[in-house]
Design a protein around this motif. Structure first.
Motif, PDB file in Angstrom:
ATOM      1  N   LEU A 118       0.856  -1.176   0.000  1.00  0.00           N
ATOM      2  CA  LEU A 118       0.000   0.000   0.000  1.00  0.00           C
ATOM      3  C   LEU A 118       0.893   1.228   0.000  1.00  0.00           C
ATOM      4  CD1 LEU A 118      -2.816   1.463   0.470  1.00  0.00           C
ATOM      5  CD2 LEU A 118      -2.176   1.466   2.882  1.00  0.00           C
ATOM      6  N   ARG A 119       0.699   2.106  -0.963  1.00  0.00           N
ATOM      7  CA  ARG A 119       1.479   3.344  -1.024  1.00  0.00           C
ATOM      8  C   ARG A 119       0.603   4.513  -0.599  1.00  0.00           C
ATOM      9  NH1 ARG A 119       6.434   3.097  -3.363  1.00  0.00           N
ATOM     10  NH2 ARG A 119       6.936   1.243  -4.567  1.00  0.00           N
ATOM     11  N   PHE A 120       1.239   5.491   0.066  1.00  0.00           N
ATOM     12  CA  PHE A 120       0.525   6.682   0.491  1.00  0.00           C
ATOM     13  C   PHE A 120       1.333   7.914   0.094  1.00  0.00           C
ATOM     14  CE2 PHE A 120       2.546   4.432   4.065  1.00  0.00           C
ATOM     15  CZ  PHE A 120       3.592   5.289   4.350  1.00  0.00           C
ATOM     16  N   LYS A 121       0.764   9.084   0.295  1.00  0.00           N
ATOM     17  CA  LYS A 121       1.428  10.327  -0.116  1.00  0.00           C
ATOM     18  C   LYS A 121       2.210  10.925   1.047  1.00  0.00           C
ATOM     19  CE  LYS A 121      -1.607  11.252  -3.990  1.00  0.00           C
ATOM     20  NZ  LYS A 121      -2.461  12.243  -4.695  1.00  0.00           N
ATOM     21  N   TYR A 122       2.916  12.019   0.765  1.00  0.00           N
ATOM     22  CA  TYR A 122       3.829  12.583   1.749  1.00  0.00           C
ATOM     23  C   TYR A 122       3.949  14.089   1.547  1.00  0.00           C
ATOM     24  CZ  TYR A 122       6.362  11.512  -2.500  1.00  0.00           C
ATOM     25  OH  TYR A 122       6.711  11.387  -3.821  1.00  0.00           O
ATOM     26  N   SER A 123       4.457  14.763   2.572  1.00  0.00           N
ATOM     27  CA  SER A 123       4.725  16.204   2.511  1.00  0.00           C
ATOM     28  C   SER A 123       6.232  16.410   2.406  1.00  0.00           C
ATOM     29  CB  SER A 123       4.197  16.901   3.766  1.00  0.00           C
ATOM     30  OG  SER A 123       2.816  16.690   3.916  1.00  0.00           O
ATOM     31  N   LEU A 124       6.649  17.315   1.513  1.00  0.00           N
ATOM     32  CA  LEU A 124       8.058  17.668   1.368  1.00  0.00           C
ATOM     33  C   LEU A 124       8.314  18.949   2.159  1.00  0.00           C
ATOM     34  CD1 LEU A 124       8.505  17.041  -2.468  1.00  0.00           C
ATOM     35  CD2 LEU A 124       9.090  15.493  -0.592  1.00  0.00           C
ATOM     36  N   ILE A 125       9.219  18.896   3.126  1.00  0.00           N
ATOM     37  CA  ILE A 125       9.435  20.011   4.035  1.00  0.00           C
ATOM     38  C   ILE A 125      10.881  20.515   3.922  1.00  0.00           C
ATOM     39  CG2 ILE A 125       9.388  20.744   6.459  1.00  0.00           C
ATOM     40  CD1 ILE A 125       7.292  18.524   6.896  1.00  0.00           C
ATOM     41  N   PHE A 179      12.161  22.036   1.214  1.00  0.00           N
ATOM     42  CA  PHE A 179      12.601  22.071  -0.183  1.00  0.00           C
ATOM     43  C   PHE A 179      12.039  23.307  -0.866  1.00  0.00           C
ATOM     44  CE2 PHE A 179      12.660  17.640   1.066  1.00  0.00           C
ATOM     45  CZ  PHE A 179      13.827  17.153   0.496  1.00  0.00           C
ATOM     46  N   ASP A 180      12.759  23.807  -1.878  1.00  0.00           N
ATOM     47  CA  ASP A 180      12.210  24.931  -2.624  1.00  0.00           C
ATOM     48  C   ASP A 180      11.187  24.434  -3.637  1.00  0.00           C
ATOM     49  OD1 ASP A 180      13.532  24.086  -5.017  1.00  0.00           O
ATOM     50  OD2 ASP A 180      15.370  25.095  -4.356  1.00  0.00           O
ATOM     51  N   ASP A 181      10.512  25.379  -4.280  1.00  0.00           N
ATOM     52  CA  ASP A 181       9.406  25.019  -5.181  1.00  0.00           C
ATOM     53  C   ASP A 181       9.866  24.261  -6.414  1.00  0.00           C
ATOM     54  OD1 ASP A 181       7.655  26.242  -3.458  1.00  0.00           O
ATOM     55  OD2 ASP A 181       7.700  28.172  -4.512  1.00  0.00           O
ATOM     56  N   ASN A 182      11.157  24.322  -6.735  1.00  0.00           N
ATOM     57  CA  ASN A 182      11.668  23.634  -7.925  1.00  0.00           C
ATOM     58  C   ASN A 182      11.838  22.134  -7.705  1.00  0.00           C
ATOM     59  OD1 ASN A 182      11.868  26.028  -9.424  1.00  0.00           O
ATOM     60  ND2 ASN A 182      13.839  26.509  -8.468  1.00  0.00           N
ATOM     61  N   PHE A 183      11.861  21.723  -6.426  1.00  0.00           N
ATOM     62  CA  PHE A 183      12.059  20.306  -6.124  1.00  0.00           C
ATOM     63  C   PHE A 183      10.706  19.601  -6.089  1.00  0.00           C
ATOM     64  CE2 PHE A 183      12.368  16.652  -3.301  1.00  0.00           C
ATOM     65  CZ  PHE A 183      13.525  16.035  -3.750  1.00  0.00           C
ATOM     66  N   LYS A 184      10.565  18.600  -6.954  1.00  0.00           N
ATOM     67  CA  LYS A 184       9.295  17.876  -7.012  1.00  0.00           C
ATOM     68  C   LYS A 184       9.564  16.383  -7.185  1.00  0.00           C
ATOM     69  CE  LYS A 184       6.558  21.660  -8.960  1.00  0.00           C
ATOM     70  NZ  LYS A 184       5.729  22.116 -10.101  1.00  0.00           N
ATOM     71  N   LEU A 185       8.730  15.589  -6.551  1.00  0.00           N
ATOM     72  CA  LEU A 185       8.721  14.147  -6.769  1.00  0.00           C
ATOM     73  C   LEU A 185       7.375  13.814  -7.395  1.00  0.00           C
ATOM     74  CD1 LEU A 185      10.229  12.822  -3.404  1.00  0.00           C
ATOM     75  CD2 LEU A 185      11.373  12.980  -5.607  1.00  0.00           C
ATOM     76  N   THR A 186       7.358  13.626  -8.685  1.00  0.00           N
ATOM     77  CA  THR A 186       6.096  13.408  -9.399  1.00  0.00           C
ATOM     78  C   THR A 186       5.819  11.914  -9.491  1.00  0.00           C
ATOM     79  OG1 THR A 186       7.324  13.501 -11.492  1.00  0.00           O
ATOM     80  CG2 THR A 186       6.257  15.524 -10.728  1.00  0.00           C
ATOM     81  N   HIS A 187       5.175  11.391  -8.479  1.00  0.00           N
ATOM     82  CA  HIS A 187       4.868   9.968  -8.451  1.00  0.00           C
ATOM     83  C   HIS A 187       3.589   9.667  -9.216  1.00  0.00           C
ATOM     84  CE1 HIS A 187       7.505   8.286  -4.995  1.00  0.00           C
ATOM     85  NE2 HIS A 187       8.169   9.043  -5.828  1.00  0.00           N
ATOM     86  N   PRO A 188       3.423   8.438  -9.660  1.00  0.00           N
ATOM     87  CA  PRO A 188       2.203   8.064 -10.387  1.00  0.00           C
ATOM     88  C   PRO A 188       0.950   8.233  -9.533  1.00  0.00           C
ATOM     89  CG  PRO A 188       3.903   6.381 -10.616  1.00  0.00           C
ATOM     90  CD  PRO A 188       4.384   7.332  -9.568  1.00  0.00           C
ATOM     91  N   LYS A 205       7.051   4.033 -21.122  1.00  0.00           N
ATOM     92  CA  LYS A 205       7.657   5.148 -21.846  1.00  0.00           C
ATOM     93  C   LYS A 205       9.049   5.480 -21.310  1.00  0.00           C
ATOM     94  CE  LYS A 205       3.190   7.350 -22.785  1.00  0.00           C
ATOM     95  NZ  LYS A 205       2.369   8.568 -22.543  1.00  0.00           N
ATOM     96  N   LEU A 206       9.544   4.655 -20.382  1.00  0.00           N
ATOM     97  CA  LEU A 206      10.846   4.866 -19.740  1.00  0.00           C
ATOM     98  C   LEU A 206      10.899   6.221 -19.032  1.00  0.00           C
ATOM     99  CD1 LEU A 206      13.300   3.543 -22.472  1.00  0.00           C
ATOM    100  CD2 LEU A 206      12.214   2.278 -20.628  1.00  0.00           C
ATOM    101  N   GLU A 207       9.775   6.610 -18.443  1.00  0.00           N
ATOM    102  CA  GLU A 207       9.684   7.912 -17.790  1.00  0.00           C
ATOM    103  C   GLU A 207       9.756   7.810 -16.270  1.00  0.00           C
ATOM    104  OE1 GLU A 207       6.792  10.189 -21.038  1.00  0.00           O
ATOM    105  OE2 GLU A 207       5.990   9.585 -19.081  1.00  0.00           O
TER     106      GLU A 207
END
Length: 237
Positions: free
Chosen positions: A43-50, A52-61, A73-75
């Motif tokens: 089971l996967r859940f979401k998280y808060s990034l604390i 980090f600046d606005d340019n840092f992103k983890l774009t998970h499915p 698509k090898l993305e």
């Protein structure tokens, strides 16, 4: 190594991980447990990034179907161990392969190797929208030490992980999905290229200035080559 030793002595059927410089929401275990589906291993859940600046992103499915589309698509490749609740038996099964293929000395990006196995073994996972984990930026962590010696270790370690992927793919074809192998392998290769670039950034600066235009030309050719390789790998899928 800490995760592995902890799981070995854990008495619960289900496992969650918490890094020492992060936090869980107070009701995280309760929410994760109540949403866990025994038909899935993960089971996967979401998280808060604390921090980090606005340019840092983890774009998970968004979900497993989105994951499969992006992998083809090898993305994308999964690389976190702290955004999940997982069956203890599945983790120990993955650990057997880590021991079998001698990956025990790896202490950077080992979560990528585990996720490679988890995804291949699971065939599916469930995902919920609840933000249960607080991931803090830690500039003093091992991964964020950006010296030349550290980049050498990064490159050496990631090459070991590539060998690990190759061994699993060749010797365990019954458990390895081709699209998972290609996507993870491609991502690690790009990461190694980045590390090599950083390693040489401050090396022989004077010489580099002389060959700046030459390097730019080579870089453009490399980019075009990687695009061709990526298109070819997608065609193989």
């Amino acid at each position: 190594h800490a995760r592995a030793e902890g799981v070995k002595v854990a008495t619960s059927e289900l496992i969650m991980f918490l890094d020492p410089d992060d936090e869980l929401e107070l009701n995280a275990c309760e929410i994760a447990y109540n949403n866990f589906d025994n038909n899935c291993n993960v089971l996967r859940f979401k998280y808060s990034l604390i921090g980090f600046d606005d340019n840092f992103k983890l774009t998970h499915p968004k979900d497993y179907e989105d994951f499969k589309k992006r992998v083809k698509k090898l993305e994308y490749f999964d690389f976190l161990m702290w955004d999940m609740i997982i069956k203890k038996d599945l983790y120990l099964k993955c650990l057997e392969f880590v021991y079998k293929y001698n990956l025990t000395q790896v202490n950077i990006a080992e979560d990528i190797a585990f996720n490679f196995l988890i995804i291949n073994f699971s065939n599916d996972y469930k995902q919920i929208d609840s933000k249960l984990y607080k991931y803090y930026q830690n500039t003093s962590s091992m991964t964020n030490q950006k010296s030349q010696d550290r980049y050498k270790i990064f490159i050496e370690t990631k090459n070991k992980i590539l060998d690990f992927f190759n061994n699993i793919y060749k010797q365990q074809p019954n458990i390895t999905k081709k699209e998972i192998y290609y996507s993870f392998y491609f991502a690690i290769c790009l990461s190694i290229i980045h590390d090599k670039k950083e390693l040489n950034k401050n090396y022989n600066i004077g010489i580099k200035k002389i060959f700046n235009k030459f390097n730019l030309s080579i870089k453009k050719k490399k980019i075009n080559l990687y695009k061709k390789i990526r298109r070819y790998m997608i065609m193989l899928l």
